[in-house]
Motif scaffolding. Sequence first.
Motif, PDB file in Angstrom:
ATOM      1  N   ASP A 140      -2.289  -8.906   3.459  1.00  0.00           N
ATOM      2  CA  ASP A 140      -2.023  -9.158   2.035  1.00  0.00           C
ATOM      3  C   ASP A 140      -0.865 -10.131   1.842  1.00  0.00           C
ATOM      4  O   ASP A 140      -0.845 -10.904   0.883  1.00  0.00           O
ATOM      5  CB  ASP A 140      -1.710  -7.839   1.307  1.00  0.00           C
ATOM      6  CG  ASP A 140      -2.942  -6.930   1.175  1.00  0.00           C
ATOM      7  OD1 ASP A 140      -4.065  -7.413   1.436  1.00  0.00           O
ATOM      8  OD2 ASP A 140      -2.769  -5.746   0.824  1.00  0.00           O
ATOM      9  N   LYS A 193       2.358   2.682  -6.621  1.00  0.00           N
ATOM     10  CA  LYS A 193       1.996   1.857  -7.786  1.00  0.00           C
ATOM     11  C   LYS A 193       1.093   2.602  -8.772  1.00  0.00           C
ATOM     12  O   LYS A 193       1.372   2.638  -9.962  1.00  0.00           O
ATOM     13  CB  LYS A 193       1.241   0.579  -7.352  1.00  0.00           C
ATOM     14  CG  LYS A 193       1.997  -0.315  -6.428  1.00  0.00           C
ATOM     15  CD  LYS A 193       1.175  -1.531  -6.054  1.00  0.00           C
ATOM     16  CE  LYS A 193      -0.131  -1.199  -5.360  1.00  0.00           C
ATOM     17  NZ  LYS A 193       0.014  -0.546  -4.049  1.00  0.00           N
ATOM     18  N   ARG A 200       0.635   8.436   2.339  1.00  0.00           N
ATOM     19  CA  ARG A 200      -0.828   8.302   2.407  1.00  0.00           C
ATOM     20  C   ARG A 200      -1.423   9.460   3.219  1.00  0.00           C
ATOM     21  O   ARG A 200      -2.441  10.036   2.850  1.00  0.00           O
ATOM     22  CB  ARG A 200      -1.193   6.951   3.032  1.00  0.00           C
ATOM     23  CG  ARG A 200      -2.653   6.646   3.016  1.00  0.00           C
ATOM     24  CD  ARG A 200      -3.220   6.530   1.597  1.00  0.00           C
ATOM     25  NE  ARG A 200      -3.159   5.196   1.058  1.00  0.00           N
ATOM     26  CZ  ARG A 200      -2.802   4.900  -0.189  1.00  0.00           C
ATOM     27  NH1 ARG A 200      -2.471   5.855  -1.035  1.00  0.00           N
ATOM     28  NH2 ARG A 200      -2.785   3.666  -0.611  1.00  0.00           N
ATOM     29  N   ARG A 246     -11.636 -13.443  -5.532  1.00  0.00           N
ATOM     30  CA  ARG A 246     -10.522 -13.271  -6.478  1.00  0.00           C
ATOM     31  C   ARG A 246     -10.856 -13.935  -7.811  1.00  0.00           C
ATOM     32  O   ARG A 246     -10.601 -13.378  -8.875  1.00  0.00           O
ATOM     33  CB  ARG A 246      -9.219 -13.840  -5.908  1.00  0.00           C
ATOM     34  CG  ARG A 246      -8.825 -13.252  -4.562  1.00  0.00           C
ATOM     35  CD  ARG A 246      -7.360 -13.487  -4.264  1.00  0.00           C
ATOM     36  NE  ARG A 246      -6.517 -12.622  -5.082  1.00  0.00           N
ATOM     37  CZ  ARG A 246      -6.195 -11.366  -4.784  1.00  0.00           C
ATOM     38  NH1 ARG A 246      -6.592 -10.820  -3.653  1.00  0.00           N
ATOM     39  NH2 ARG A 246      -5.453 -10.659  -5.603  1.00  0.00           N
ATOM     40  N   ARG A 306      -2.075 -14.023   3.413  1.00  0.00           N
ATOM     41  CA  ARG A 306      -3.222 -14.809   2.930  1.00  0.00           C
ATOM     42  C   ARG A 306      -2.745 -15.984   2.068  1.00  0.00           C
ATOM     43  O   ARG A 306      -1.687 -15.930   1.429  1.00  0.00           O
ATOM     44  CB  ARG A 306      -4.199 -13.912   2.169  1.00  0.00           C
ATOM     45  CG  ARG A 306      -3.660 -13.431   0.854  1.00  0.00           C
ATOM     46  CD  ARG A 306      -4.624 -12.459   0.187  1.00  0.00           C
ATOM     47  NE  ARG A 306      -4.030 -11.937  -1.015  1.00  0.00           N
ATOM     48  CZ  ARG A 306      -4.165 -10.697  -1.460  1.00  0.00           C
ATOM     49  NH1 ARG A 306      -4.900  -9.833  -0.809  1.00  0.00           N
ATOM     50  NH2 ARG A 306      -3.573 -10.319  -2.569  1.00  0.00           N
ATOM     51  N   ARG A 361      -2.983  -4.068   6.985  1.00  0.00           N
ATOM     52  CA  ARG A 361      -3.416  -4.441   5.628  1.00  0.00           C
ATOM     53  C   ARG A 361      -2.288  -5.168   4.895  1.00  0.00           C
ATOM     54  O   ARG A 361      -2.506  -6.202   4.262  1.00  0.00           O
ATOM     55  CB  ARG A 361      -3.819  -3.169   4.885  1.00  0.00           C
ATOM     56  CG  ARG A 361      -4.508  -3.390   3.595  1.00  0.00           C
ATOM     57  CD  ARG A 361      -5.630  -2.390   3.428  1.00  0.00           C
ATOM     58  NE  ARG A 361      -5.203  -1.016   3.230  1.00  0.00           N
ATOM     59  CZ  ARG A 361      -4.865  -0.518   2.053  1.00  0.00           C
ATOM     60  NH1 ARG A 361      -4.843  -1.289   0.989  1.00  0.00           N
ATOM     61  NH2 ARG A 361      -4.542   0.760   1.933  1.00  0.00           N
ATOM     62  N   SER A 384       0.807  -1.214   0.000  1.00  0.00           N
ATOM     63  CA  SER A 384       0.000   0.000   0.000  1.00  0.00           C
ATOM     64  C   SER A 384       0.848   1.276   0.000  1.00  0.00           C
ATOM     65  O   SER A 384       1.833   1.370   0.736  1.00  0.00           O
ATOM     66  CB  SER A 384      -0.875  -0.032   1.256  1.00  0.00           C
ATOM     67  OG  SER A 384      -1.709   1.072   1.289  1.00  0.00           O
ATOM     68  N   ASP A 388      -1.075  -9.072  -7.268  1.00  0.00           N
ATOM     69  CA  ASP A 388      -0.846 -10.367  -7.927  1.00  0.00           C
ATOM     70  C   ASP A 388      -0.858 -10.237  -9.439  1.00  0.00           C
ATOM     71  O   ASP A 388      -1.222 -11.172 -10.138  1.00  0.00           O
ATOM     72  CB  ASP A 388      -1.928 -11.372  -7.495  1.00  0.00           C
ATOM     73  CG  ASP A 388      -3.329 -10.918  -7.926  1.00  0.00           C
ATOM     74  OD1 ASP A 388      -3.507  -9.721  -8.238  1.00  0.00           O
ATOM     75  OD2 ASP A 388      -4.227 -11.776  -7.974  1.00  0.00           O
ATOM     76  N   ARG A 404     -11.699  -2.579  -4.045  1.00  0.00           N
ATOM     77  CA  ARG A 404     -12.333  -1.492  -3.284  1.00  0.00           C
ATOM     78  C   ARG A 404     -13.814  -1.359  -3.668  1.00  0.00           C
ATOM     79  O   ARG A 404     -14.689  -1.195  -2.806  1.00  0.00           O
ATOM     80  CB  ARG A 404     -11.603  -0.163  -3.551  1.00  0.00           C
ATOM     81  CG  ARG A 404     -10.227  -0.101  -2.904  1.00  0.00           C
ATOM     82  CD  ARG A 404      -9.460   1.151  -3.316  1.00  0.00           C
ATOM     83  NE  ARG A 404      -8.156   1.220  -2.668  1.00  0.00           N
ATOM     84  CZ  ARG A 404      -7.921   1.811  -1.496  1.00  0.00           C
ATOM     85  NH1 ARG A 404      -8.897   2.438  -0.853  1.00  0.00           N
ATOM     86  NH2 ARG A 404      -6.699   1.803  -0.979  1.00  0.00           N
TER      87      ARG A 404
HETATM   88  O1  CDP Z   1      -3.802   1.999  -2.877  1.00  0.00           O
HETATM   89  P1  CDP Z   1      -3.378   0.840  -2.028  1.00  0.00           P
HETATM   90  O2  CDP Z   1      -2.080   0.254  -2.483  1.00  0.00           O
HETATM   91  O3  CDP Z   1      -3.420   1.114  -0.586  1.00  0.00           O
HETATM   92  O4  CDP Z   1      -4.472  -0.300  -2.217  1.00  0.00           O
HETATM   93  P2  CDP Z   1      -5.112  -0.861  -3.526  1.00  0.00           P
HETATM   94  O5  CDP Z   1      -4.089  -1.213  -4.531  1.00  0.00           O
HETATM   95  O6  CDP Z   1      -6.214   0.040  -3.954  1.00  0.00           O
HETATM   96  O7  CDP Z   1      -5.737  -2.236  -2.994  1.00  0.00           O
HETATM   97  C1  CDP Z   1      -6.655  -2.287  -1.922  1.00  0.00           C
HETATM   98  C2  CDP Z   1      -6.618  -3.709  -1.365  1.00  0.00           C
HETATM   99  O8  CDP Z   1      -7.081  -4.598  -2.387  1.00  0.00           O
HETATM  100  C3  CDP Z   1      -5.224  -4.216  -0.993  1.00  0.00           C
HETATM  101  O9  CDP Z   1      -4.900  -4.003   0.364  1.00  0.00           O
HETATM  102  C4  CDP Z   1      -5.301  -5.703  -1.296  1.00  0.00           C
HETATM  103  O10 CDP Z   1      -5.787  -6.423  -0.191  1.00  0.00           O
HETATM  104  C5  CDP Z   1      -6.354  -5.809  -2.381  1.00  0.00           C
HETATM  105  N1  CDP Z   1      -5.766  -6.097  -3.694  1.00  0.00           N
HETATM  106  C6  CDP Z   1      -5.445  -7.402  -3.993  1.00  0.00           C
HETATM  107  O11 CDP Z   1      -5.596  -8.279  -3.155  1.00  0.00           O
HETATM  108  N2  CDP Z   1      -4.977  -7.728  -5.217  1.00  0.00           N
HETATM  109  C7  CDP Z   1      -4.794  -6.785  -6.136  1.00  0.00           C
HETATM  110  N3  CDP Z   1      -4.341  -7.143  -7.346  1.00  0.00           N
HETATM  111  C8  CDP Z   1      -5.066  -5.446  -5.845  1.00  0.00           C
HETATM  112  C9  CDP Z   1      -5.545  -5.109  -4.601  1.00  0.00           C
END
Ligand code: CDP
Length: 219
Positions: free
Chosen positions: A179, A16, A152, A104, A182, A175, A12, A126, A39
């Motif tokens: 992540d 990215k 953030r 997923r 899991r 978080r 997070s 992933d 989200r």
């Molecule tokens: O912006 P931030 O990096 O905080 O979060 P995000 O990329 O918007 O993703 C939110 C949540 O979705 C993450 O904490 C992951 O648990 C999940 N996620 C995931 O499992 N696999 C992905 N390809 C993208 C997000």
Amino acid sequence: MAVPVIAIDGPSASGKGTIAQRVADALGFHYLDSGALYRLTALAASRQGIHWDDEHGVAAVAHALDVRFAGEHIYLAGDDVSHMIRSETIGVGASQVAALPLVRAALLERQRAFAQAPGLVADGRDMGSVVFPQAPLKVFLTATAEVRAERRYKQLIGRGENADLAAITADLEARDARDRARSVAPLRQLPDAHLLETSALGIEAAVGQVLQWWHANAA
Ligand code: CDP
Ligand code: CDP
């Protein structure tokens, strides 16, 4: 020939979204913010009164997700939720629903459909391991937890929202831990991914590095 994909994964607030979007703009590629789908799923579930730990219920929501991406704006069932999905509460919900295998699976093909000519830059957790394992360039973007929490915090303050650095740090660490721990599609650095540590690296330099890897790859 397969559509080329640049997969950018990382924890997070590692940058990215910002970096993936700029790389996509520089190359004229499409962009996938896969985290937004998790989200949106969390938000849609809570709007329908479905708990984030109800795997079958949330997977049904993910399958039926009525979403439209239009530049910076994201619409859920016609409603502009671009700001709403960026809250830390929805971030926590996203990471809870993202730990559910059926959720997923429900989002997999929707993500792959973004791979269209001339190419795609995809960011998430992933992208390189599960969604686009054949991607010719994989990047693992990271920064220390301190730097990421600070980023953030500044982002939320910049949007005029209330933010508490200690609470953000705690949420972000919880978080990330979820992540990484899991069983399905955990966040990890793949052996074939380039590591990009951005704690002391600005956005332009990070974008430049990814483009350099891309051009070296294509050469
Ligand atoms: O912006 P931030 O990096 O905080 O979060 P995000 O990329 O918007 O993703 C939110 C949540 O979705 C993450 O904490 C992951 O648990 C999940 N996620 C995931 O499992 N696999 C992905 N390809 C993208 C997000
Ligand atoms: O998508 P992810 O959650 O990984 O991060 P982001 O939303 O792209 O970036 C979080 C914040 O960090 C944004 O405000 C970026 O402008 C900032 N950032 C930065 O200051 N330096 C970097 N090298 C990368 C991102």
